[in-house]
Design an enzyme around this catalytic site. Structure first.
Site, PDB file in Angstrom:
ATOM      1  N   LYS A   5      13.317 -27.033 -21.008  1.00 48.80           N
ATOM      2  CA  LYS A   5      13.671 -28.348 -21.549  1.00 48.80           C
ATOM      3  C   LYS A   5      13.903 -28.282 -23.057  1.00 48.80           C
ATOM      4  O   LYS A   5      14.778 -28.968 -23.584  1.00 48.80           O
ATOM      5  CB  LYS A   5      12.591 -29.365 -21.189  1.00 48.80           C
ATOM      6  CG  LYS A   5      12.434 -29.556 -19.670  1.00 48.80           C
ATOM      7  CD  LYS A   5      11.330 -30.528 -19.324  1.00 48.80           C
ATOM      8  CE  LYS A   5      11.177 -30.642 -17.805  1.00 48.80           C
ATOM      9  NZ  LYS A   5      10.651 -29.404 -17.194  1.00 48.80           N
ATOM     10  N   ASP A  19       3.240 -25.230 -27.172  1.00 46.39           N
ATOM     11  CA  ASP A  19       2.499 -25.008 -25.923  1.00 46.39           C
ATOM     12  C   ASP A  19       1.083 -24.565 -26.260  1.00 46.39           C
ATOM     13  O   ASP A  19       0.843 -23.959 -27.307  1.00 46.39           O
ATOM     14  CB  ASP A  19       3.180 -23.966 -25.035  1.00 46.39           C
ATOM     15  CG  ASP A  19       2.763 -24.105 -23.581  1.00 46.39           C
ATOM     16  OD1 ASP A  19       3.329 -24.970 -22.882  1.00 46.39           O
ATOM     17  OD2 ASP A  19       1.857 -23.376 -23.145  1.00 46.39           O
ATOM     18  N   CYS A  49       6.437 -33.519 -12.868  1.00 50.59           N
ATOM     19  CA  CYS A  49       7.091 -33.028 -11.655  1.00 50.59           C
ATOM     20  C   CYS A  49       6.255 -33.429 -10.436  1.00 50.59           C
ATOM     21  O   CYS A  49       5.899 -32.608  -9.593  1.00 50.59           O
ATOM     22  CB  CYS A  49       7.330 -31.523 -11.708  1.00 50.59           C
ATOM     23  SG  CYS A  49       5.850 -30.517 -11.979  1.00 50.59           S
ATOM     24  N   CYS A  64       4.667 -29.881 -24.515  1.00 51.56           N
ATOM     25  CA  CYS A  64       4.163 -28.878 -23.561  1.00 51.56           C
ATOM     26  C   CYS A  64       5.365 -28.097 -23.061  1.00 51.56           C
ATOM     27  O   CYS A  64       5.890 -28.364 -21.975  1.00 51.56           O
ATOM     28  CB  CYS A  64       3.420 -29.547 -22.418  1.00 51.56           C
ATOM     29  SG  CYS A  64       2.070 -30.642 -22.938  1.00 51.56           S
ATOM     30  N   ALA A  65       5.824 -27.126 -23.837  1.00 52.74           N
ATOM     31  CA  ALA A  65       7.198 -26.642 -23.713  1.00 52.74           C
ATOM     32  C   ALA A  65       7.413 -25.433 -22.811  1.00 52.74           C
ATOM     33  O   ALA A  65       8.515 -25.253 -22.296  1.00 52.74           O
ATOM     34  CB  ALA A  65       7.745 -26.325 -25.107  1.00 52.74           C
ATOM     35  N   ALA A  66       6.432 -24.554 -22.655  1.00 49.14           N
ATOM     36  CA  ALA A  66       6.683 -23.303 -21.928  1.00 49.14           C
ATOM     37  C   ALA A  66       7.120 -23.597 -20.486  1.00 49.14           C
ATOM     38  O   ALA A  66       6.624 -24.547 -19.872  1.00 49.14           O
ATOM     39  CB  ALA A  66       5.423 -22.435 -21.940  1.00 49.14           C
ATOM     40  N   PRO A  67       8.053 -22.793 -19.968  1.00 53.39           N
ATOM     41  CA  PRO A  67       8.666 -21.591 -20.560  1.00 53.39           C
ATOM     42  C   PRO A  67       9.893 -21.842 -21.416  1.00 53.39           C
ATOM     43  O   PRO A  67      10.577 -20.898 -21.798  1.00 53.39           O
ATOM     44  CB  PRO A  67       9.038 -20.774 -19.316  1.00 53.39           C
ATOM     45  CG  PRO A  67       9.371 -21.802 -18.290  1.00 53.39           C
ATOM     46  CD  PRO A  67       8.419 -22.945 -18.542  1.00 53.39           C
ATOM     47  N   ASP A 121       6.312 -33.563 -21.401  1.00 52.18           N
ATOM     48  CA  ASP A 121       6.442 -33.132 -20.003  1.00 52.18           C
ATOM     49  C   ASP A 121       5.048 -32.684 -19.588  1.00 52.18           C
ATOM     50  O   ASP A 121       4.665 -31.545 -19.770  1.00 52.18           O
ATOM     51  CB  ASP A 121       7.462 -32.001 -19.891  1.00 52.18           C
ATOM     52  CG  ASP A 121       7.711 -31.593 -18.453  1.00 52.18           C
ATOM     53  OD1 ASP A 121       7.862 -32.484 -17.598  1.00 52.18           O
ATOM     54  OD2 ASP A 121       7.750 -30.377 -18.177  1.00 52.18           O
TER      55      ASP A 121
END
Length: 459
Positions: free
Chosen positions: A271, A289, A388, A265-268, A335
């Protein structure tokens, strides 16, 4: 309602506050969008930012005091009038540098531009009364800690109750107080374009009050200065704006050059690009994403940082085992989408938009994605799960549930020594042996609240 160039800081702030409330806009995105087009000076942009964040943060407390001075009730006011009163009272109570007559006078000016004489009279009367007794505004010493802390720190009672139950009253209050502080700025130095020492020297020469991060060897904490994304160093790919806690996620993955690494789940792309930097840009980082329009954000990040090892894909992370193949990656980072409690300082509206039921819904999504991510890890490979938030339902309980049903995985005790040294220097506890995880609470080291777990797949 668009904010036009030439508008005042308070008018811009009012427009943004209304969009956040009416349209469920994110405050940080709204600020970036509006401040870029409103033509405000640096000082006015700083004031507008303070008013937006502060008014949203302190809404419950502000309404408690306002209710005593608005005879017909706050629910009878037009939304913009109520927001104007909140914003102005925030200045009277929380911003000592603003003279009361300025806060009241500017509010009356806005009321004259937007409302009829009756509204002007109400705004003027309420705020003058509050200004006259602002030193006497107090909160009740409620014996119930949930009600007392909820009103004092302006969080919904259900959140206060949840955190008190989890962490105890003292820690819960410390967390709430920390989440009302202004978030500090941090950057991650691109190790492929220079070292931290040279960047520190450059920032100090340009007038920034900067110091090295205790937690991350790539991190620099900025205590005073301008917009770090509006600098040549940022544009030239020398650094990325990122919180220290978020930096630790890629460092926990500890990728080596030549590896195949997946960010589910990479955007933006913060990481993903950090993973590529840690690998010396040798190997492949597949940044996936679910949102097609966010793919470009990842590509732009990689291009700005001069990284060629980052590839992108767009799909639901649950589809990745079928799309890229089972047991195909050395390291998989999930993430996960989460409640976001750890970043309430940056997105204060989260406290008003989330409900208890949301946590169970999010946890169900996390469980589904975690199972998919696990299927992609090679035997002997590493699965890193992060959020987070500091909500146990999404963190420790999620990992315990996963391990109970995936005997092929075990908590990995071999965290990078640089991270263990950083935890010690910052006064943080090390990884839990039971879950292979670390929880960062926002009041301990001044970071965002985060959770990171390292799980190793048996070879």
């Amino acid at each position: 309602m668009l904010t036009r160039r030439g508008t005042s800081a308070r008018e811009a702030a009012l427009d943004m506050l209304l969009r956040v409330e009416r349209e469920d806009a994110y405050s940080n995105i709204e600020l970036n969008r509006t401040l870029g087009s409103a033509g405000l000076s640096r000082a006015d942009a700083a004031l507008a930012t303070e008013l937006v964040y502060g008014t949203i943060q302190r809404r419950l407390t502000l309404d408690y005091w306002l209710a005593r001075f608005v005879a017909r009730g706050l629910d009878k006011l037009q939304p913009w009038v109520l927001m104007l009163l909140r914003m102005s009272l925030y200045q009277l109570v929380y911003l000592d540098r603003i003279p009361p007559h300025a806060a009241v006078g500017e509010a009356v000016k806005i009321a004259k531009k937007r409302g009829h004489p009756g509204v002007v009279s109400l705004v003027n009367g309420v705020l003058r009364s509050l200004a006259g007794c602002r030193g006497e505004l107090e909160l009740p010493d409620d014996p119930d800690p949930v009600r007392r802390l909820s009103l004092k720190h302006s969080f919904p009672e259900w959140m206060a109750a949840r955190w008190i139950e989890t962490y105890g009253e003292e820690t819960a209050e410390a967390v709430m107080a920390a989440l009302n502080e202004r978030p500090r700025a941090c950057i991650r130095v691109n190790r492929l374009r220079g070292g931290r020492r040279s960047v520190l020297e450059r920032l100090k020469a340009e007038g920034f009050d900067a110091k090295p991060s205790l937690l991350s060897p790539a991190g620099i904490v900025i205590r005073r200065g301008g917009n770090l994304a509006d600098t040549d160093g940022y544009r030239n790919g020398e650094w990325t704006v990122q919180d220290e806690a978020a930096m630790l996620v890629a460092e926990a993955c500890d990728p080596e050059p030549g590896m195949l690494v997946l960010d589910c789940c990479a955007a933006p792309g913060g990481k993903s690009t950090h993973l590529a930097e840690l690998m010396g840009d040798v190997g492949v980082v597949l940044a996936n994403d679910i949102h097609p329009h966010k793919e470009r954000l990842i590509v732009e990040q990689a291009e700005r940082l001069g990284l060629s090892s980052v590839r992108t894909s767009v799909c639901d992370a649950a589809e990745l085992p079928r799309r890229i193949g089972a047991e195909s990656m050395d390291v998989v980072l999930l993430d996960a989408p989460c409640s976001g409690f750890g970043v309430i300082r940056r997105k204060p509206e989260i406290r008003w938009t989330k409900q208890p039921a949301d946590i169970d819904e999010i946890a169900a999504v996390q469980h589904r994605l975690l199972a998919a991510a696990a299927a992609i890890v090679k035997p002997g490979g590493l699965l890193v799960y992060s959020t987070c938030t500091f909500e146990p339902r999404e963190n420790e309980e999620q990992i315990a549930r996963f391990l109970a049903s995936h005997a092929e995985f075990a908590p990995d005790p071999d965290w990078p020594q640089s991270m263990l040294d950083g935890f010690l220097a910052a006064g943080l506890s090390g990884p839990s042996p039971a879950t292979g995880s670390v929880t960062l609470l926002p009041h301990v080291a001044g970071t965002d609240g985060f959770f990171i777990a390292r799980l190793r797949k048996r070879g």
